[in-house]
Design a protein around this motif. Sequence first.
Motif, PDB file in Angstrom:
ATOM      1  N   THR A 154       0.827  -1.208   0.000  1.00 27.22           N
ATOM      2  CA  THR A 154       0.000   0.000   0.000  1.00 27.22           C
ATOM      3  C   THR A 154       0.861   1.258   0.000  1.00 27.22           C
ATOM      4  O   THR A 154       0.588   2.203  -0.747  1.00 27.22           O
ATOM      5  N   GLU A 155       1.920   1.278   0.794  1.00 21.87           N
ATOM      6  CA  GLU A 155       2.811   2.445   0.838  1.00 21.87           C
ATOM      7  C   GLU A 155       3.505   2.671  -0.506  1.00 21.87           C
ATOM      8  O   GLU A 155       3.626   3.806  -0.969  1.00 21.87           O
ATOM      9  N   ILE A 156       3.926   1.591  -1.133  1.00 21.85           N
ATOM     10  CA  ILE A 156       4.592   1.716  -2.427  1.00 21.85           C
ATOM     11  C   ILE A 156       3.604   2.182  -3.493  1.00 21.85           C
ATOM     12  O   ILE A 156       3.924   3.052  -4.310  1.00 21.85           O
TER      13      ILE A 156
ATOM     14  N   VAL B 198       1.670  -3.243  -7.925  1.00 26.23           N
ATOM     15  CA  VAL B 198       2.847  -3.550  -7.096  1.00 26.23           C
ATOM     16  C   VAL B 198       2.953  -5.058  -6.888  1.00 26.23           C
ATOM     17  O   VAL B 198       4.053  -5.628  -6.989  1.00 26.23           O
ATOM     18  N   ILE B 199       1.839  -5.716  -6.646  1.00 28.86           N
ATOM     19  CA  ILE B 199       1.846  -7.174  -6.458  1.00 28.86           C
ATOM     20  C   ILE B 199       2.282  -7.871  -7.749  1.00 28.86           C
ATOM     21  O   ILE B 199       3.012  -8.862  -7.716  1.00 28.86           O
TER      22      ILE B 199
ATOM     23  N   LYS C  53      11.798 -10.474 -16.534  1.00 31.92           N
ATOM     24  CA  LYS C  53      13.224 -10.170 -16.456  1.00 31.92           C
ATOM     25  C   LYS C  53      13.560  -9.360 -15.209  1.00 31.92           C
ATOM     26  O   LYS C  53      14.677  -9.414 -14.722  1.00 31.92           O
ATOM     27  N   LEU C  54      12.575  -8.615 -14.727  1.00 37.04           N
ATOM     28  CA  LEU C  54      12.818  -7.750 -13.580  1.00 37.04           C
ATOM     29  C   LEU C  54      11.668  -7.889 -12.602  1.00 37.04           C
ATOM     30  O   LEU C  54      10.510  -7.652 -12.952  1.00 37.04           O
ATOM     31  N   LYS C  55      11.976  -8.318 -11.379  1.00 37.31           N
ATOM     32  CA  LYS C  55      10.958  -8.470 -10.346  1.00 37.31           C
ATOM     33  C   LYS C  55      11.344  -7.648  -9.128  1.00 37.31           C
ATOM     34  O   LYS C  55      12.526  -7.454  -8.849  1.00 37.31           O
ATOM     35  N   LEU C  56      10.325  -7.204  -8.411  1.00 35.12           N
ATOM     36  CA  LEU C  56      10.526  -6.494  -7.159  1.00 35.12           C
ATOM     37  C   LEU C  56      10.682  -7.524  -6.047  1.00 35.12           C
ATOM     38  O   LEU C  56       9.804  -8.368  -5.846  1.00 35.12           O
ATOM     39  N   LEU C  57      11.818  -7.488  -5.356  1.00 33.81           N
ATOM     40  CA  LEU C  57      12.053  -8.432  -4.263  1.00 33.81           C
ATOM     41  C   LEU C  57      11.186  -8.083  -3.064  1.00 33.81           C
ATOM     42  O   LEU C  57      11.070  -6.911  -2.696  1.00 33.81           O
ATOM     43  N   ALA C  58      10.582  -9.109  -2.464  1.00 37.01           N
ATOM     44  CA  ALA C  58       9.699  -8.900  -1.319  1.00 37.01           C
ATOM     45  C   ALA C  58       9.670 -10.157  -0.480  1.00 37.01           C
ATOM     46  O   ALA C  58      10.009 -11.245  -0.940  1.00 37.01           O
TER      47      ALA C  58
ATOM     48  N   GLY D 108       2.800 -14.211   6.596  1.00 39.63           N
ATOM     49  CA  GLY D 108       2.205 -15.035   5.559  1.00 39.63           C
ATOM     50  C   GLY D 108       1.103 -14.351   4.784  1.00 39.63           C
ATOM     51  O   GLY D 108       0.396 -14.980   4.017  1.00 39.63           O
ATOM     52  N   ARG D 109       0.936 -13.038   4.975  1.00 37.81           N
ATOM     53  CA  ARG D 109      -0.184 -12.335   4.357  1.00 37.81           C
ATOM     54  C   ARG D 109       0.279 -11.230   3.420  1.00 37.81           C
ATOM     55  O   ARG D 109       0.260 -11.385   2.220  1.00 37.81           O
ATOM     56  N   ASP D 110       0.683 -10.131   3.979  1.00 35.23           N
ATOM     57  CA  ASP D 110       1.078  -8.972   3.172  1.00 35.23           C
ATOM     58  C   ASP D 110       2.570  -9.007   2.889  1.00 35.23           C
ATOM     59  O   ASP D 110       3.351  -9.577   3.650  1.00 35.23           O
ATOM     60  N   TYR D 111       2.967  -8.392   1.800  1.00 32.39           N
ATOM     61  CA  TYR D 111       4.374  -8.320   1.431  1.00 32.39           C
ATOM     62  C   TYR D 111       5.072  -7.168   2.150  1.00 32.39           C
ATOM     63  O   TYR D 111       4.470  -6.140   2.422  1.00 32.39           O
TER      64      TYR D 111
END
Length: 107
Positions: free
Chosen positions: A50-52, A63-64, A75-80, A85-88
């Motif tokens: 949500t912040e992002i 964002v998800i 090729k490019l993923k956002l690391l999280a 076990g719920r939100d990133y």
Amino acid sequence: MDHLTEIGGAVVMSKEFFAKYTTDVTQLAAKTAIEQYKIEASKDEKLTVTEIAKQEKCSRPTVIEWINTGIKKGKLKLLASKKNGRDYIITRFDLNRFLEAKQALYN
């Protein structure tokens, strides 16, 4: 070069040049230290999807998607990582790296 003089085989610099040079080097070192501190601090700062989304003016699903699917065919993923076990949870450092790489892909 007016600021450098050779005397007896040694190169001597003027007081003015020396003062400016040492000030420039000190300022550069300070800027480098500040940038390094920001990088280290960004590794500890945790953000939610949500912040992002709010910061980047996009939706939570976008964002998800960056996390799960990535962009440019994965090729490019956002690391999280998952929080409870719920939100990133995403570090500011990883977000900045992702955004810089994303911008480079599209420019």
